[in-house]
Write a protein that holds these residues in place. Structure first.
Motif, short mmCIF file in Angstrom:
data_model
loop_
_atom_site.label_atom_id
_atom_site.label_comp_id
_atom_site.label_asym_id
_atom_site.label_seq_id
_atom_site.Cartn_x
_atom_site.Cartn_y
_atom_site.Cartn_z
N PHE A 80 -0.49 -7.27 4.61
CA PHE A 80 -0.34 -5.94 4.04
C PHE A 80 0.97 -5.29 4.48
O PHE A 80 1.43 -5.44 5.60
N PHE A 104 0.83 -1.20 0.00
CA PHE A 104 0.00 0.00 0.00
C PHE A 104 0.87 1.25 0.00
O PHE A 104 1.83 1.35 0.77
N TRP A 127 -4.68 3.89 6.20
CA TRP A 127 -5.17 2.56 5.83
C TRP A 127 -5.67 1.71 6.99
O TRP A 127 -6.14 0.58 6.77
N THR A 133 -4.88 -11.43 3.72
CA THR A 133 -3.92 -10.48 3.17
C THR A 133 -2.84 -10.13 4.18
O THR A 133 -3.14 -9.80 5.34
N HIS A 139 3.00 -1.48 4.18
CA HIS A 139 2.92 -0.07 3.80
C HIS A 139 4.27 0.40 3.31
O HIS A 139 5.29 0.19 3.97
N PHE A 186 -7.16 -1.96 6.59
CA PHE A 186 -6.39 -3.14 6.97
C PHE A 186 -7.18 -4.07 7.88
O PHE A 186 -7.07 -5.30 7.77
#
Length: 227
Positions: free
Chosen positions: A29, A6, A17, A27, A31, A21
């Protein structure tokens, strides 16, 4: 679990986010912080250093443009893109002049933080008094501060039109716009999406520019379905 990267917009941190999230499924994730970059070339290097290619990249506003710009330069390193509230156009002359004036002012005056008027430009009128959203925007702005704002404005003012290159991307690209975005035209994003062989488009209603804060439930569902 899929790893998804992201990228935030101008004067945005990972806080942008957090609500998204919390609702993503299956997922992992990551950043990517681009606030240290002094050019789009720097942004590309930061992305390269952060990802395991081919990568799924989600970008908001400046982050969305940066994701497209990266995909154009390194198509083999991208698996899918989600571009939120961003288009592939260059900055127009009015925006360029406004940025120059803003930079000149900031370099000579104390920065008092993002103004109420500026925050309202980012939001749907229904959210003008939404303290939960406003507090996040103010916190991100305060955490980053004047030096980052000047650096980001300078780094991204040389934004050129990459529309023709974006239209040739072969990977799936989902464009997400907001019906009431005062900064980026939803219609222009829709038009761009149609130029890609694997382009898709979703428009979120009753929402301003700050989609990850204003409509995080809808955005999370959209991302979950796409990836």
């Amino acid at each position: 679990m899929k790893k998804v990267y992201f990228i935030s917009g101008t004067m945005c941190t990972i806080d942008l986010w957090k609500l998204v999230f919390s609702r993503l499924k299956y997922t992992n994730f990551v950043h990517i912080d681009i606030t240290s970059a002094t050019s789009f070339s720097d942004i590309n290097k930061l992305i390269i250093n952060a990802i395991d290619a081919p990568a799924i990249i989600v970008g908001f506003s400046l982050g969305g443009f940066s994701a497209m710009n990266f995909a154009v330069a390194y198509p083999e390193m991208v698996k899918e893109l989600v571009v939120i509230a961003a288009n592939s156009d260059a900055l127009d002359q009015n925006e360029i002049q406004l940025r120059k004036s803003t930079i000149d002012f900031l370099e000579q005056h104390k920065y008092k933080g993002v103004s109420k008027h500026r925050i309202q430009q980012f939001l749907h009128p229904d959210n003008y008094q939404n303290e939960n959203i406003i507090s996040v925007i103010k916190k991100m702005d305060s955490d980053l501060g004047k030096k980052v704002l000047i650096r980001q404005l300078k780094a991204t003012s040389s934004r050129v039109d990459i529309s023709e290159h974006v239209s040739k991307l072969k990977v799936p690209v989902l464009f997400v716009s907001a019906e009431n975005d005062a900064l980026v035209s939803a219609e222009s994003i829709k038009t761009t999406s149609k130029t890609l062989s694997k382009g898709r488009y979703v428009c979120i209603k009753n929402c301003g520019h700050m989609i990850p804060l204003e409509k995080f439930n809808e955005l999370s569902d959209i991302i979950n379905q796409f990836i």
